[in-house]
Design a protein around this motif. Structure first.
Motif, PDB file in Angstrom:
ATOM      1  N   GLU A  86       0.861  -1.183   0.000  1.00  0.00           N
ATOM      2  CA  GLU A  86       0.000   0.000   0.000  1.00  0.00           C
ATOM      3  C   GLU A  86       0.893   1.228   0.000  1.00  0.00           C
ATOM      4  O   GLU A  86       1.969   1.206   0.589  1.00  0.00           O
ATOM      5  CB  GLU A  86      -0.880   0.055   1.254  1.00  0.00           C
ATOM      6  N   ASP A  88       1.896   4.610   1.488  1.00  0.00           N
ATOM      7  CA  ASP A  88       1.765   5.219   2.809  1.00  0.00           C
ATOM      8  C   ASP A  88       1.035   6.550   2.652  1.00  0.00           C
ATOM      9  O   ASP A  88       1.533   7.445   1.974  1.00  0.00           O
ATOM     10  CB  ASP A  88       3.159   5.437   3.420  1.00  0.00           C
ATOM     11  N   PRO A  89      -0.151   6.699   3.275  1.00  0.00           N
ATOM     12  CA  PRO A  89      -0.890   7.957   3.118  1.00  0.00           C
ATOM     13  C   PRO A  89      -0.144   9.157   3.708  1.00  0.00           C
ATOM     14  O   PRO A  89      -0.350  10.292   3.273  1.00  0.00           O
ATOM     15  CB  PRO A  89      -2.206   7.712   3.854  1.00  0.00           C
ATOM     16  N   ALA A  90       0.751   8.919   4.670  1.00  0.00           N
ATOM     17  CA  ALA A  90       1.510  10.011   5.283  1.00  0.00           C
ATOM     18  C   ALA A  90       2.710  10.426   4.434  1.00  0.00           C
ATOM     19  O   ALA A  90       3.230  11.521   4.593  1.00  0.00           O
ATOM     20  CB  ALA A  90       1.979   9.608   6.682  1.00  0.00           C
ATOM     21  N   ASN A  91       3.161   9.529   3.565  1.00  0.00           N
ATOM     22  CA  ASN A  91       4.302   9.813   2.685  1.00  0.00           C
ATOM     23  C   ASN A  91       4.081   9.025   1.405  1.00  0.00           C
ATOM     24  O   ASN A  91       4.460   7.864   1.307  1.00  0.00           O
ATOM     25  CB  ASN A  91       5.620   9.411   3.358  1.00  0.00           C
ATOM     26  N   ARG A  92       3.488   9.645   0.428  1.00  0.00           N
ATOM     27  CA  ARG A  92       3.050   8.956  -0.784  1.00  0.00           C
ATOM     28  C   ARG A  92       4.205   8.322  -1.571  1.00  0.00           C
ATOM     29  O   ARG A  92       3.977   7.514  -2.450  1.00  0.00           O
ATOM     30  CB  ARG A  92       2.273   9.925  -1.675  1.00  0.00           C
TER      31      ARG A  92
END
Length: 147
Positions: A86, A88-92
């Protein structure tokens, strides 16, 4: 500089015994579960983290085995549906490896085989007192190397 005979014998014994033990544990996991010890290791590392997910780099750092071929290892976890990647939504720019329910089930299924092997090939030959000493010694070594 040279090692004492005792240190040399301990070092060689450690190297040989760990290589043989990992080889035997790997063979048993492959025979009984179609899973390498390296796959088992990755599943353990993922299962023990919050959210059962790790960045690729953190998974590489956590693995007991060599980190070479990490992409191939994660590819195999995905093919077996044991994990998925996936963003990482915090660090694309970062990729997370996430343990799936199927991966957790595979780990839970393989765990008794692994524990049986560790008991048979390691624990049966080490007293509790010796185990405490080994844990202390290896803890110091790991602590020093992780700094």
């Amino acid at each position: 500089m040279s090692l004492s005979r005792e240190h040399d014998a301990a070092w060689r014994g450690f190297l040989r015994s760990s290589a043989l033990l990992l080889r035997v544990l790997d063979a048993e996991l492959r025979a009984e579960h179609g899973m390498s010890h390296r796959t088992y290791d990755a599943l353990v590392q993922l299962s023990e983290t919050p959210g059962r997910r790790l960045h690729m780099k953190d998974l590489a750092d956590a693995l007991v085995h060599s980190t070479s071929g990490l992409t191939r290892l994660v590819d195999g976890l995905e093919r077996a549906e044991y994990a998925r990647r996936e963003v990482d939504p915090a660090n694309r720019r970062a990729t997370l490896v996430v343990l799936t329910p199927a991966g957790l089930a595979a780990l839970e299924n393989a765990w008794p085989t692994h524990v049986r092997g560790v008991e048979q090939y390691f624990a049966a030959h080490v007293s509790r007192e010796e185990a405490r000493t080994l844990a202390e010694v290896f803890g110091r070594i790991v602590g020093n190397l992780e700094r």
